[in-house]
Design a protein around this motif. Structure first.
Motif, PDB file in Angstrom:
ATOM      1  N   ARG A 144       4.743  -0.227 -11.607  1.00  0.00           N
ATOM      2  CA  ARG A 144       5.870  -0.787 -10.855  1.00  0.00           C
ATOM      3  C   ARG A 144       5.623  -0.727  -9.355  1.00  0.00           C
ATOM      4  O   ARG A 144       6.558  -0.634  -8.551  1.00  0.00           O
ATOM      5  CB  ARG A 144       7.156  -0.023 -11.215  1.00  0.00           C
ATOM      6  N   LEU A 145       4.371  -0.794  -8.985  1.00  0.00           N
ATOM      7  CA  LEU A 145       3.990  -0.737  -7.579  1.00  0.00           C
ATOM      8  C   LEU A 145       4.453  -2.007  -6.855  1.00  0.00           C
ATOM      9  O   LEU A 145       4.339  -3.098  -7.394  1.00  0.00           O
ATOM     10  CB  LEU A 145       2.462  -0.615  -7.497  1.00  0.00           C
ATOM     11  N   VAL A 146       4.963  -1.850  -5.624  1.00  0.00           N
ATOM     12  CA  VAL A 146       5.428  -3.026  -4.884  1.00  0.00           C
ATOM     13  C   VAL A 146       4.522  -3.370  -3.698  1.00  0.00           C
ATOM     14  O   VAL A 146       4.633  -4.459  -3.125  1.00  0.00           O
ATOM     15  CB  VAL A 146       6.882  -2.850  -4.386  1.00  0.00           C
ATOM     16  N   ARG A 147       3.644  -2.453  -3.310  1.00  0.00           N
ATOM     17  CA  ARG A 147       2.685  -2.772  -2.253  1.00  0.00           C
ATOM     18  C   ARG A 147       1.405  -1.990  -2.509  1.00  0.00           C
ATOM     19  O   ARG A 147       1.399  -0.978  -3.224  1.00  0.00           O
ATOM     20  CB  ARG A 147       3.257  -2.457  -0.874  1.00  0.00           C
ATOM     21  N   ASP A 148       0.302  -2.484  -1.926  1.00  0.00           N
ATOM     22  CA  ASP A 148      -0.977  -1.798  -2.094  1.00  0.00           C
ATOM     23  C   ASP A 148      -0.997  -0.525  -1.263  1.00  0.00           C
ATOM     24  O   ASP A 148      -0.227  -0.367  -0.308  1.00  0.00           O
ATOM     25  CB  ASP A 148      -2.145  -2.721  -1.727  1.00  0.00           C
ATOM     26  N   LEU A 149      -1.886   0.389  -1.643  1.00  0.00           N
ATOM     27  CA  LEU A 149      -1.948   1.716  -1.033  1.00  0.00           C
ATOM     28  C   LEU A 149      -3.265   1.891  -0.281  1.00  0.00           C
ATOM     29  O   LEU A 149      -4.250   1.215  -0.541  1.00  0.00           O
ATOM     30  CB  LEU A 149      -1.832   2.798  -2.111  1.00  0.00           C
ATOM     31  N   GLU A 150      -3.238   2.859   0.648  1.00  0.00           N
ATOM     32  CA  GLU A 150      -4.439   3.240   1.387  1.00  0.00           C
ATOM     33  C   GLU A 150      -4.770   4.692   1.044  1.00  0.00           C
ATOM     34  O   GLU A 150      -3.874   5.541   0.998  1.00  0.00           O
ATOM     35  CB  GLU A 150      -4.207   3.113   2.901  1.00  0.00           C
ATOM     36  N   VAL A 161       7.430   2.310  -5.308  1.00  0.00           N
ATOM     37  CA  VAL A 161       7.605   2.070  -6.741  1.00  0.00           C
ATOM     38  C   VAL A 161       8.974   1.435  -6.977  1.00  0.00           C
ATOM     39  O   VAL A 161      10.008   1.986  -6.576  1.00  0.00           O
ATOM     40  CB  VAL A 161       7.467   3.378  -7.555  1.00  0.00           C
ATOM     41  N   ALA A 162       9.002   0.288  -7.623  1.00  0.00           N
ATOM     42  CA  ALA A 162      10.259  -0.381  -7.921  1.00  0.00           C
ATOM     43  C   ALA A 162      10.983   0.324  -9.063  1.00  0.00           C
ATOM     44  O   ALA A 162      10.365   0.830  -9.988  1.00  0.00           O
ATOM     45  CB  ALA A 162       9.986  -1.831  -8.317  1.00  0.00           C
TER      46      ALA A 162
END
Length: 279
Positions: A144-150, A161-162
Motif C-alpha cells: 500500500r505504498l504511495v511514494r517511492d523511498l530512499e 502507506v495508504a
C-alpha cells in the motif's frame, strides 16, 4: 466480508495508475459507510514506482519475502559476522535488489504500464531502503505504498502507506537462528580448513620422508653391493697372496740350493787352481 479502508487501499494501490481515480471513486460510492467512503476518497494515488512495488508485493509475495528475509538477516548480522561475510551479504543484497527491481518492472509492463529508466531506479531505491530499514520493509511489504523511498531517509509509515500503518513486516518466520547457525558453520568451516591444511602439511612431510627413505634404501643397496664386490675381490687377493707366498717359499729353497752348488763350484775351482799352481 465487510470492506475495510486497508483492504480497499490494498486494491487501489495495485490498480493501474491511469485507472486509479475512477476506481477510487467507484469504491467510495460502493461502500455503505459514509465515513469509510470519505476516507477512501482521501486515499492518495501512488507514484508509478510505488505502484510497481505494490504490484510486485501482491503478485510476487514469495519473492519479496525472500528479499525482506535477507534484509532482516543482514541487519541482525551487523554485530555478529566478520567483514568478509558482511561484504558477501552486501553483494547478495545488491544482486537481489537489482533482480527484484527488474522482475517488478517486467510484471508492471505485463499489466500494460511502461516503466522508464527513472522509474526502475526509483523501484530499486525503494527495495534497497527495505533492506536497510525495518520500517521501510514494513511499508514495502504492505503493498500500500504511495511514494517511492530512499535508503538514507527515515520512514514515516503513516505518511507513505495508504490506509494506515501496517501491523508488521510480512517476513517468513525462521525455523532456526540463522545468524547463530551461520556463525557456527563459519567456525566449522574454519576447523575443516585448518584440518585440510594440516593434512596437506602432513602429506608433504610424508612424501618428503618417503623420498628420503627411497634414496637411503637405494644408497644402502649400492653400498651393500660394493661391500660384496670388495669382499669377493679380497678373497681373490688373499688367494693370490697365498699362492705368491708359496712361490716365494719354493723360490727361496731353490735359491739356497743354487747357492750351495755355487759355493761347491767355487771351492772346486779354487782347489783346481791351487793344484795347477803347484805344478
Amino acid at each position: 466480508m465487510a470492506e475495510t479502508l486497508e483492504s480497499v487501499a490494498a486494491d487501489l494501490c495495485t490498480t493501474p495508475p491511469k485507472g486509479f481515480v475512477n476506481e477510487r471513486a467507484a469504491r467510495a460510492e460502493a461502500v455503505g459507510d459514509p465515513d469509510l467512503s470519505r476516507r477512501i476518497r482521501a486515499l492518495r494515488k501512488p507514484s508509478v514506482a510505488a505502484w510497481v512495488v505494490n504490484l510486485f508485493a501482491r503478485e510476487r509475495a514469495d519473492r519479496l519475502g525472500q528479499a525482506l528475509h535477507l534484509a532482516e538477516e543482514l541487519r541482525d548480522a551487523q554485530a555478529e559476522l566478520d567483514a568478509g561475510t558482511l561484504a558477501e551479504l552486501g553483494r547478495q543484497r545488491r544482486a537481489l535488489t537489482d533482480q527484484l527491481a527488474r522482475e517488478a518492472a517486467g510484471l508492471a509492463e505485463d499489466h500494460g504500464e511502461r516503466v522508464t529508466a527513472s522509474t526502475l531506479e526509483a523501484v530499486r531505491q525503494t527495495l534497497s531502503a527495505a533492506f536497510f530499514d525495518p520500517e521501510a520493509a514494513a511499508a514495502v511489504a504492505s503493498g500500500r505504498l504511495v511514494r517511492d523511498l530512499e535508503p538514507s531517509e527515515p520512514v514515516d509509515l503513516a505518511a507513505v502507506v495508504a490506509g494506515g500503518p501496517p501491523a508488521q513486516v510480512a517476513v517468513a518466520p525462521r525455523a532456526t537462528d540463522e545468524v547463530k547457525a551461520r556463525r557456527e558453520r563459519r567456525d566449522a568451516e574454519r576447523v575443516v580448513r585448518d584440518a585440510e591444511q594440516e593434512l596437506a602439511r602432513a602429506r608433504a612431510e610424508h612424501a618428503k620422508a618417503d623420498r628420503n627413505l627411497r634414496d637411503a634404501t637405494a644408497k644402502a643397496d649400492r653400498l651393500r653391493a660394493r661391500v660384496a664386490e670388495l669382499e669377493s675381490e679380497l678373497t681373490r687377493v688373499r688367494h693370490d697372496a697365498e699362492i705368491a707366498t708359496e712361490t716365494v717359499d719354493g723360490t727361496a729353497d731353490s735359491a739356497a740350493r743354487a747357492a750351495e752348488r755355487m759355493a761347491d763350484a767355487e771351492r772346486g775351482l779354487a782347489d783346481a787352481r791351487a793344484a795347477l799352481d803347484r805344478l
